[in-house]
Design an enzyme around this catalytic site. Structure first.
Site, mmCIF file in Angstrom:
data_model
loop_
_atom_site.group_PDB
_atom_site.id
_atom_site.type_symbol
_atom_site.label_atom_id
_atom_site.label_comp_id
_atom_site.label_asym_id
_atom_site.label_seq_id
_atom_site.Cartn_x
_atom_site.Cartn_y
_atom_site.Cartn_z
ATOM 1 N N CYS A 1 105.192 -75.546 -8.646
ATOM 2 C CA CYS A 1 104.121 -75.239 -9.736
ATOM 3 C C CYS A 1 102.863 -74.708 -9.213
ATOM 4 O O CYS A 1 102.451 -73.742 -9.954
ATOM 5 C CB CYS A 1 103.847 -76.495 -10.527
ATOM 6 S SG CYS A 1 105.069 -77.581 -10.756
ATOM 7 N N ASP A 2 102.418 -75.114 -8.363
ATOM 8 C CA ASP A 2 100.883 -74.826 -7.847
ATOM 9 C C ASP A 2 101.045 -73.917 -6.617
ATOM 10 O O ASP A 2 99.831 -73.401 -6.035
ATOM 11 C CB ASP A 2 100.181 -76.037 -7.334
ATOM 12 C CG ASP A 2 100.119 -76.811 -8.731
ATOM 13 O OD1 ASP A 2 100.056 -76.342 -9.870
ATOM 14 O OD2 ASP A 2 99.913 -78.443 -8.597
ATOM 15 N N CYS B 1 103.365 -80.736 -6.736
ATOM 16 C CA CYS B 1 104.521 -79.761 -6.897
ATOM 17 C C CYS B 1 104.200 -78.565 -6.317
ATOM 18 O O CYS B 1 103.482 -77.704 -6.900
ATOM 19 C CB CYS B 1 104.483 -79.584 -8.553
ATOM 20 S SG CYS B 1 105.682 -78.512 -9.061
#
Ligand code: NAP
Length: 300
Positions: free
Chosen positions: A133-134, A130
């Site tokens: 997200c990261d 992701c």
């Protein structure tokens, strides 16, 4: 006992909740990972009719809020069992049981693994599924994305705004994502394409430091990358429900456009259903069809 239990709080499940609540049915939505589904981690959605651009997170938040405001109840937890009992069904989440007269399975799909050695060991240590997200962990670093669909193209676009460099690795010479996404990728100066190439090795002791790529000619080269974002598609995770809803050979629920399964009272919606096109638009379409079918079945 609820009128309708919905398994999965992504766009299909939440849309089903909106339709069912507006039809006056009591609804419980069960979600194991995070309400909003996979679209929540999509950087930008630009193909949803009448909304020229919206972040996946904003879209998911708005849909979740809409379902809750209409009175849909929600419960966090992974469903571990479904059985028929009396006139309805029982869903198990940890040690709790929830009863419903009808069930809509909107289980979506999970990230497909790349299948390269040490992928699991290095997940969270450079390997991620992701970018939204990261991606921030890789500010100013060299990164890579693997895959050739919209998810990979969008991940590369998102990372290019954060990371120093992004190498987009795809096993074929042509992408399968939208032309607009591909064109945007080709315009970014810090995105390099590695086409007809596969990741064959992950390098680094405790954290990812690089990759070994192999091209069609069998030539290998090392690529420095502290982040590898794997975006090679989705796969269903429906085995738990196969007694009551038939699966096709790919593991998707076998149901037509009416979202009805062979078991009266059980309906399926969204990416978990066997279909040609898995998009946000088709997921919400399924959610509305499944909920309407479930309401009709309850009122029969
Ligand atoms: P996808 O379209 O199925 O693409 C998966 C890609 O990964 C393909 O290019 C495939 O290669 C490659 N791949 C699969 N297994 C691989 C392996 N073991 N090693 C290397 N490469 C591998 O998946 P997706 O990109 O996640 O998209 C899924 C659906 O969601 C699509 O319909 C897409 O349009 C949609 N989506 C929409 C948006 C949006 O509208 N904002 C955003 C993201 C996704 P091949 O091409 O060779 O098969």
């Amino acid at each position: 006992m609820y009128d309708i239990l919905i398994v999965g709080g992504g766009p299909a499940g939440l849309t089903a909740a909106v339709y069912a609540r507006r039809a006056g049915k009591s609804v419980l939505v069960l979600e194991g990972t995070g309400f909003g589904g996979q679209i929540a981690s999509s950087h930008l959605v630009e193909n949803y009719p009448a909304i020229p651009a919206v972040s996946g997170a904003d879209y998911s938040e708005a849909l979740t809020a809409q379902a809750k405001a209409l009175g849909a109840e929600t419960q966090f937890g992974r469903v571990s069992g479904l059985r028929r009992e009396g006139d309805g069904f029982v869903l198990t989440v940890r040690k709790k049981e929830f009863e419903g007269r009808a069930v809509i399975l909107a289980t979506g799909a999970k990230h497909r693994k790349l299948g390269v050695t040490r992928e699991e060991e290095l997940t969270g240590r450079g390997v991620s599924y992701c970018a939204v997200c990261d991606g921030a962990f890789f500010k100013g670093r060299d990164t890579a994305v693997v895959g050739g669909g919209d998810s990979a193209l969008q991940a590369a676009l998102f990372l290019s705004g954060v990371a120093k460099s992004v190498t987009l690795i795809h096993r074929r010479g042509e992408f399968r994502g939208q032309e607009a996404n591909e064109a945007a990728v080709r315009q970014r100066e810090n995105i390099t394409l590695a086409l007809d190439s596969q990741v064959v090795e992950l390098l680094g002791e405790n954290a990812l430091s690089g990759l070994v790529l192999e091209n069609r000619a069998g030539e290998r080269r090392e690529l420095a990358a502290e982040g590898l974002f794997i975006e090679v598609g989705q796969e269903p995770d429906n085995g738990l429900f196969s007694q009551l809803a038939q699966l096709d050979e790919g593991g998707y629920f076998q149901a037509g456009e009416d979202c009805r399964t062979g078991t009266p009272g059980i309906f399926v919606a969204g990416d978990c259903r066997a279909k040609e096109l898995r998009q946000l638009t088709t997921a919400v379409a399924d959610g509305s069809v499944a909920a309407t079918a479930a309401c009709q079945w309850l009122d029969r």
